[in-house]
Enzyme design. Structure first.
Site, PDB file in Angstrom:
ATOM      1  N   CYS A  78       0.914  -1.340  -0.221  1.00 17.75           N
ATOM      2  CA  CYS A  78       0.020  -0.097  -0.082  1.00 17.75           C
ATOM      3  C   CYS A  78       0.880   1.375   0.081  1.00 17.75           C
ATOM      4  O   CYS A  78       1.433   1.540  -1.011  1.00 17.75           O
ATOM      5  CB  CYS A  78      -0.791   0.003   1.319  1.00 17.75           C
ATOM      6  N   HIS A 166      -3.786  -5.521   0.552  1.00 18.39           N
ATOM      7  CA  HIS A 166      -2.900  -6.067   1.808  1.00 18.39           C
ATOM      8  C   HIS A 166      -2.937  -7.591   1.903  1.00 18.39           C
ATOM      9  O   HIS A 166      -4.085  -8.246   2.398  1.00 18.39           O
ATOM     10  CB  HIS A 166      -3.848  -5.501   3.027  1.00 18.39           C
ATOM     11  N   GLU A 168      -1.639  -9.092   4.102  1.00 18.71           N
ATOM     12  CA  GLU A 168      -1.775  -9.752   5.637  1.00 18.71           C
ATOM     13  C   GLU A 168      -3.161  -9.804   6.070  1.00 18.71           C
ATOM     14  O   GLU A 168      -3.244 -10.372   7.267  1.00 18.71           O
ATOM     15  CB  GLU A 168      -1.002  -8.931   6.502  1.00 18.71           C
ATOM     16  N   SER A 220      -2.080 -10.751  38.441  1.00 17.16           N
ATOM     17  CA  SER A 220      -3.382 -10.139  38.589  1.00 17.16           C
ATOM     18  C   SER A 220      -4.182 -11.409  38.212  1.00 17.16           C
ATOM     19  O   SER A 220      -5.524 -11.087  38.234  1.00 17.16           O
ATOM     20  CB  SER A 220      -3.327  -9.041  37.527  1.00 17.16           C
ATOM     21  N   GLY A 221      -3.792 -12.675  37.874  1.00 13.79           N
ATOM     22  CA  GLY A 221      -4.721 -13.245  37.361  1.00 13.79           C
ATOM     23  C   GLY A 221      -4.757 -13.520  35.874  1.00 13.79           C
ATOM     24  O   GLY A 221      -5.398 -14.295  35.183  1.00 13.79           O
ATOM     25  N   GLY A 222      -4.430 -12.365  35.246  1.00 12.67           N
ATOM     26  CA  GLY A 222      -4.612 -12.215  33.902  1.00 12.67           C
ATOM     27  C   GLY A 222      -3.541 -13.051  33.255  1.00 12.67           C
ATOM     28  O   GLY A 222      -2.491 -13.470  33.875  1.00 12.67           O
ATOM     29  N   VAL A 223      -3.589 -13.017  31.811  1.00 13.19           N
ATOM     30  CA  VAL A 223      -2.962 -13.953  30.953  1.00 13.19           C
ATOM     31  C   VAL A 223      -1.146 -13.884  30.939  1.00 13.19           C
ATOM     32  O   VAL A 223      -0.345 -14.634  31.270  1.00 13.19           O
ATOM     33  CB  VAL A 223      -3.341 -14.411  29.733  1.00 13.19           C
ATOM     34  N   ASP A 224      -0.841 -12.409  30.738  1.00 18.61           N
ATOM     35  CA  ASP A 224       0.417 -12.051  30.789  1.00 18.61           C
ATOM     36  C   ASP A 224       1.214 -12.306  31.813  1.00 18.61           C
ATOM     37  O   ASP A 224       2.438 -12.793  31.759  1.00 18.61           O
ATOM     38  CB  ASP A 224       0.560 -10.552  30.113  1.00 18.61           C
ATOM     39  N   SER A 225       0.794 -11.823  33.002  1.00 17.02           N
ATOM     40  CA  SER A 225       1.593 -12.078  34.264  1.00 17.02           C
ATOM     41  C   SER A 225       1.668 -13.394  34.793  1.00 17.02           C
ATOM     42  O   SER A 225       2.680 -13.876  35.368  1.00 17.02           O
ATOM     43  CB  SER A 225       1.012 -10.909  35.320  1.00 17.02           C
TER      44      SER A 225
END
Ligand code: XMP
Length: 511
Positions: A78, A166, A168, A220-225
């Site tokens: 593009c 595009h 992608e 925190s219980g979240g995925v990343d941590s």
């Protein structure tokens, strides 16, 4: 390694993502990265991304044009395509109303290069105003659509390839095949990147760096941590210190469930800090959403710092681990509010005050790579594939002031909503679903008595990445069940609304 130069187009991340999915390493650099910086990565090829602006505009952004002298393949998509055409002496046309947006059929005219193995006609996804009008010398057209004569071009000798569409985005049916041709056939990259063995690969440098010293992490219980903690637990189990701060703004059962999980997994140093009272006090009287986020961010840091100091007296803590992921770090990434702020605040204050060194083992991974890594590390599927939950928690799902009563209402309604969505088998297809409290009281009638209570909005959206979203088409009978359970079971609510707004112009959360 393939370098994606980011001109600010919304799909730059997607390009890097697709290349990694194909099995080779890719990194995003800002469009103005210096030639030396690009060379440092030893790339085999470069992709120039799209941009929100037009190249014909007066202040159009440009990379260090010396990259065009690189003896390696360059693919312009593009904006990147138009930049390349202009550089080599072609010309562009500003088309105003002739904008081409959406799916188009492209006649494939050259199948020896980037289109090898494609059919004579391919569905491609377009989003552009300007277009290449006259090709530079030595280049040939390899694809045209109804409205765009130069939908693709190349100069195989120079190894320069341009795509107006595009590849992608999923709407370009054979987009992956096109990128595969570029990455492997044209750039000669090896299929040497996979998530298999990543746990081992990431653990070894952590062991080396940390040695016998302590690492602190706020979970925190979240995925990343959680995935960061699991990785550290694998690498340095004895010197890992996990702290879970109970802000009082979590979903029902979250603190208990997360604690149980950490204990069951044998984390040796895991502590919950109960700070509910402090958070609620700090939120008292605040109506403004930004001020709310700020109060939560600051209180979080304060509580965490106190705990860190206390732990620092017992253990030789030298590192602070964070669950920063790739999109968090890249300039063009959408800054999603307080979570980012909390991260950057930690970066600025804690490590400096306590002389801690930050480690971010997930910093090169995308969200779903993090989830896959979580699975490799043996985390339960329902933990790693859970819906996103914002850092400031339920506080941003209460419009206006956060009070204990209101918190209890969103927590209980959220619980009922989640349970019913799961029972109906709809939890897999929906990106996020939650309730929000609208602090306006309305009249109702219950058991022959007049009531005067709050309204609850049900939000459920489908999305790929949270950047744009559509409201989920939850069946009416499920909505009916949810509505009647909420009004019957949760005191303080007498009306339930279903939110049918899209993002943009709305957002996913309420605040
Ligand atoms: P919006 O409301 O901006 O949300 O459409 C987009 C996505 O980001 C999440 N979100 C947050 N996540 N801290 C987070 O960690 C935050 O402050 C925050 N605000 C929004 C939101 O849940 C959605 O997935």
């Amino acid at each position: 390694m393939i370098i994606v130069l980011d001109f600010g187009g919304q799909y730059a991340h997607l390009i890097a993502r697709r290349i990694k999915d194909l099995g080779t390493q890719a990194a995003i650099l800002p469009y103005h990265a210096s030639v030396d910086e690009i060379r440092k990565h030893e790339p085999l090829g470069i992709v120039l991304s799209g941009a929100p602006a037009a190249i014909t505009e007066k202040d159009a952004i440009r990379p260090d044009m010396k990259i065009m002298d690189f003896d390696m393949p360059i693919l312009g998509i593009c904006y990147g395509e138009q930049l390349m055409a202009q550089h080599y002496g072609g010309s562009l046309a500003t088309r105003g109303a002739q904008r081409e947006y959406g799916k188009e059929e492209m006649q494939v005219k050259g199948k020896n290069g980037i289109f090898k193995g494609l059919k004579d006609q391919e569905t491609v996804w377009m989003s552009h105003g300007d277009a290449v009008e006259k090709l530079p010398k030595g280049f040939t057209v390899t694809g045209s659509t109804r409205k765009c004569a130069v939908a693709a071009f190349e100069n195989s000798e120079k190894k320069r390839y341009g795509l107006q569409f595009h590849p992608e985005v999923v709407h370009t049916k054979n987009g992956s095949k096109i990128l595969e041709n570029f990455v492997f056939r044209i750039c000669g990259a090896a299929k040497d990147y996979s998530l298999k063995g990543l746990d081992e690969q990431l653990s070894i440098p952590i062991q080396k760096e940390v040695g016998k010293e302590g690492v602190l992490i706020a979970v925190s219980g979240g995925v990343d941590s959680l995935v960061t903690a699991a990785l550290l637990h694998r690498a340095v189990p004895e010197n890992l210190y996990c702290v879970l701060i109970d802000t009082g703004l979590m979903r029902k059962g979250e603190i208990e469930e997360t604690s149980r999980y950490f204990q069951k997994q044998g984390f040796q140093h895991f502590e919950v800090v109960n700070a509910e009272k402090r958070f609620l006090e700090r939120l008292q009287g605040i109506l403004d959403p930004e001020k709310k986020r700020e109060a939560i961010g600051h209180t979080f840091i304060e509580v965490f710092e106190e705990k860190a100091r206390e732990l620092g007296k017992k253990a030789n803590i030298r590192f602070l681990a964070q669950g920063t992921i790739y999109p968090d770090r890249i300039e063009s990434a959408q800054a999603s509010g307080a979570a980012e702020k909390i991260k950057s605040h930690h970066n600025l204050t804690l490590p400096e005050k306590m002389h801690l060194k930050v480690i971010e083992p997930l910093k090169d991974l995308y969200k779903d790579e993090v989830r896959h890594l979580g699975e490799i590390l043996g985390l339960p599927k329902e933990r790693v594939w859970r819906q996103p939950f914002p850092g400031p928690g339920l506080a941003i799902r209460i419009l206006g002031e956060v009070t204990p009563d209101r918190l209890s209402i969103v927590r209980e309604t959220d619980y009922v909503y989640r349970e019913e969505i799961r029972k109906a088998g709809l939890d897999k297809g929906v990106w996020q679903y939650f309730t929000a409290l609208i602090p306006v009281k309305v009249v109702g009638v219950m058991a022959d008595k007049r009531t005067y209570e709050y309204m609850i909005a049900l939000r459920a959206v489908t999305s790929k990445d949270g950047m744009t979203a559509d409201f989920a088409r939850i069946p009416m009978d499920v909505l009916e069940r949810i509505s009647s359970r909420i009004v019957n079971d949760v005191k303080g609510v007498n009306r339930v609304l279903y939110d049918v707004s899209q993002k943009p112009p709305s957002t996913i959360e309420y605040e």
